[in-house]
Enzyme design. Structure first.
Site, PDB file in Angstrom:
ATOM      1  N   TYR A 112       1.068  -1.649  -0.273  1.00  0.00           N
ATOM      2  CA  TYR A 112      -0.257   0.112  -0.054  1.00  0.00           C
ATOM      3  C   TYR A 112       1.020   1.302  -0.193  1.00  0.00           C
ATOM      4  O   TYR A 112       0.736   2.482   0.745  1.00  0.00           O
ATOM      5  CB  TYR A 112      -0.816   0.324   1.261  1.00  0.00           C
ATOM      6  CG  TYR A 112      -2.274  -1.020   1.235  1.00  0.00           C
ATOM      7  CD1 TYR A 112      -2.693  -0.884  -0.127  1.00  0.00           C
ATOM      8  CD2 TYR A 112      -2.044  -2.318   1.663  1.00  0.00           C
ATOM      9  CE1 TYR A 112      -4.000  -2.321   0.447  1.00  0.00           C
ATOM     10  CE2 TYR A 112      -2.980  -3.554   1.932  1.00  0.00           C
ATOM     11  CZ  TYR A 112      -3.447  -3.503   1.265  1.00  0.00           C
ATOM     12  OH  TYR A 112      -4.406  -4.427   1.356  1.00  0.00           O
ATOM     13  N   SER A 145       4.814  -1.260  10.008  1.00  0.00           N
ATOM     14  CA  SER A 145       3.734  -0.914   9.045  1.00  0.00           C
ATOM     15  C   SER A 145       4.709  -0.371   7.368  1.00  0.00           C
ATOM     16  O   SER A 145       3.742   1.309   8.394  1.00  0.00           O
ATOM     17  CB  SER A 145       2.399  -0.910   9.250  1.00  0.00           C
ATOM     18  OG  SER A 145       1.370  -0.836   7.527  1.00  0.00           O
ATOM     19  N   THR A 146       4.974  -0.777   6.956  1.00  0.00           N
ATOM     20  CA  THR A 146       5.914   0.767   6.757  1.00  0.00           C
ATOM     21  C   THR A 146       4.555   1.528   5.332  1.00  0.00           C
ATOM     22  O   THR A 146       5.004   2.670   5.335  1.00  0.00           O
ATOM     23  CB  THR A 146       6.617   0.131   5.475  1.00  0.00           C
ATOM     24  OG1 THR A 146       6.266  -1.125   4.111  1.00  0.00           O
ATOM     25  CG2 THR A 146       8.049  -0.679   5.863  1.00  0.00           C
ATOM     26  N   CYS A 147       3.333   1.280   5.194  1.00  0.00           N
ATOM     27  CA  CYS A 147       2.307   1.480   4.077  1.00  0.00           C
ATOM     28  C   CYS A 147       1.987   2.893   5.194  1.00  0.00           C
ATOM     29  O   CYS A 147       1.122   4.048   4.982  1.00  0.00           O
ATOM     30  CB  CYS A 147       1.681   0.909   3.888  1.00  0.00           C
ATOM     31  SG  CYS A 147       2.300  -0.537   3.174  1.00  0.00           S
ATOM     32  N   TYR A 148       2.264   2.181   6.281  1.00  0.00           N
ATOM     33  CA  TYR A 148       0.954   3.584   7.471  1.00  0.00           C
ATOM     34  C   TYR A 148       2.610   4.386   8.169  1.00  0.00           C
ATOM     35  O   TYR A 148       2.588   4.930   9.315  1.00  0.00           O
ATOM     36  CB  TYR A 148       0.543   2.912   7.927  1.00  0.00           C
ATOM     37  CG  TYR A 148      -1.021   2.721   7.375  1.00  0.00           C
ATOM     38  CD1 TYR A 148      -1.698   3.960   6.439  1.00  0.00           C
ATOM     39  CD2 TYR A 148      -0.964   1.128   6.894  1.00  0.00           C
ATOM     40  CE1 TYR A 148      -2.138   3.072   5.966  1.00  0.00           C
ATOM     41  CE2 TYR A 148      -1.877   0.755   6.650  1.00  0.00           C
ATOM     42  CZ  TYR A 148      -2.783   1.052   6.423  1.00  0.00           C
ATOM     43  OH  TYR A 148      -3.603   0.823   4.823  1.00  0.00           O
TER      44      TYR A 148
END
Length: 497
Positions: free
Chosen positions: A174, A463-466
């Site tokens: 994401y 959670s790198t997306c967030y």
């Protein structure tokens, strides 16, 4: 006798264009008169919408229509602060075109970001690009998938990683996997051991002398330039100090003799010695040629027509010095390599936008320049907490204590682990989107774990997306330090998440 070759107002023209307009209510003569008045007696300037989007509208209008002034659209968002200023968006647009470095660097960065935001708005219907790559051969596979993408690379990349066993890594993309992919591809491409790029004594990067002669060299250089443009387009910072003479080429400017010193100190000193040589230059046996080595094979290059028959003399030695310096900086294989890189970069970021910055400033825009040390106070000030954590929570306090004890390398690794980028956003963590978050992962532990006995055994994940660090509620700083260091340096990709 001094003769005027230019109109008397020529040197004032950029300033006059930048300080007059329809909103000023006065022509050139009246504006000039106002500039001569003491500050205390000048009429107050109007309230102006000075936001970056308003400046971009003025800048784009001037570029597209060539008009000298226009009315800025009304009704900006509530975040567009109206300030009492001596300039308007229309005037700042003129100044950016005529003399960008007269505008403070932070404002130019805002304009640059707004230009990218406007471009994203006009390209929001570009279809997503999906690709599957193996970490062990990342650069080659990325090149195979994306080399022909062209401007479509502006779309979101949806990346799936395969691990060493050929199995799909855990993790849905994401945004975090894309950032990790871009940074790793750029790192592999700029690795001097690969041969596409070389480093100066100060560690600043530029195309290598043999790059265009490598297998698929020009194509790879163009691809790496495109990926650097993609990183800038996505607002990422990458640890990529580029040599100033290379940046000048990207900006459409021509490096000069003094820039040669950074590229090759020995050649620079030899040319300086020749310029100052007191004897008969003909005795040196030089002519207007130079030797170029291509993978061990030497080729003679003539700097001028029939240069092999033209000896260097005292009368023409300055021409020889200039031609040699220009060949090393702008011609030959390095010139072709820089052109290939610029062609790729320009497919994502118009090269004219780079002229908003000096070479040093552009290094900061790309990767923070040499100022790579994280500002932990700024990071802490803009960190958010979730899952039951707050700034007063004991594990949170332990986290900041441990982070202060980390080396610069470990801090950068932690940031990359959480955000997929090892550098803080330009301007500080205020500009990180989404913001850096520490999320609580509750884990049981004995009551005495704070002083002795087993502590929480779970590893931190992300959670790198967030931009979220999932931090177990460790009881001891020693345990937190050990687990954090293991997680950020494990090289397990997204398996730990």
């Amino acid at each position: 006798m001094r003769r005027p070759f230019c109109a008397p107002s020529m040197w004032l023209a950029p300033y006059i264009a930048a300080t007059e307009g329809e909103d000023s209510g006065c022509g050139t003569g009246q504006m000039t008169s106002l500039l001569l008045l003491p500050f205390g007696t000048r009429p107050p300037p109007p309230i102006t919408d000075f936001s970056a989007p308003a400046v971009v509208r003025a800048l784009v209008n001037r570029i597209n229509t060539g008009e000298s002034s226009y009315e800025v659209e009304e009704g900006g968002t509530s975040s567009q602060q109206a300030v009492r200023s001596g300039v308007s968006p229309n005037k700042l647009a003129s100044l950016l075109l005529a003399a960008p470095h007269c505008v403070p660097f932070p404002q130019r960065v805002e304009v640059f970001r707004a230009l990218i935001a406007a471009d994203k708005y006009h390209n929001n219907n570009v279809p997503v690009i999906r690709l599957t790559v193996n970490r062990s051969s990342l650069l080659g596979e990325a090149y195979g998938h994306l080399a022909q993408a062209g401007p479509a690379i502006k779309a979101r990349l949806e990346v799936t990683y395969l691990n060493a066993q050929g199995l799909q890594e855990a993790g849905l993309d994401y945004g975090g996997l894309m950032k990790d992919f871009i940074e790793d591809v750029i790192h592999d491409g700029f690795n001097p051991d690969y041969g596409l790029f070389a480093a100066t004594r100060e560690g600043q990067l530029h195309p290598g002398s043999q790059a265009v002669h490598m297998d698929q060299g020009p194509g790879l250089l163009e691809f790496i330039g495109m990926m650097v443009g993609k990183a800038m387009y996505e607002g990422m910072l990458v640890d990529l100090p580029l040599a100033p003479f290379f940046i000048l080429r990207l900006q459409g400017r021509r490096p000069l003799f003094d820039d040669l010193q950074m590229l090759d100190e020995e050649i620079y000193r030899s040319l300086v010695t020749l310029k100052q040589y007191e004897g008969n230059c003909a005795d040196l046996g030089l002519d207007f040629t130079i030797e170029e080595e291509i993978f061990g094979r030497r080729e003679v290059v003539e700097l001028v027509a029939d240069g092999a028959r033209l000896p260097v003399t005292k009368a023409n030695r300055l021409q020889y010095v200039a031609l040699v310096a220009d060949w090393y900086l702008n011609g030959g294989t390095r010139g072709a390599a820089a052109s290939a890189f610029a062609q790729g970069l320009g497919q994502v970021i118009p090269l004219s936008w780079l002229s908003l910055f000096s070479p040093k400033e552009l290094n900061e825009v790309i990767g923070g320049g040499t100022a790579g040390e994280l500002d932990l106070d700024d990071m802490r000030r803009h960190t958010r907490y979730s899952g039951g954590y707050s700034e007063a929570s004991s594990p949170v306090k332990l986290f900041w204590k441990v982070l202060h004890q980390f080396s610069s390398r470990d801090r950068a690794a932690l940031l990359k682990f959480v955000t997929s980028c090892s550098r803080a956003p330009l301007g500080g963590f205020e500009y990180m989107n989404p913001p850096f978050v520490i999320h609580k992962v509750p884990c049981p532990a004995p009551l005495m774990a704070t002083i002795a006995g087993p502590d929480v055994d779970r590893l931190p994940s992300a959670s790198t997306c967030y931009n979220t660090l999932k931090l177990p509620n460790f009881r001891r700083a020693s345990t937190m330090r050990e687990k954090l260091l293991y997680a950020i340096h494990s090289g397990a990709g997204f398996e730990l998440s």
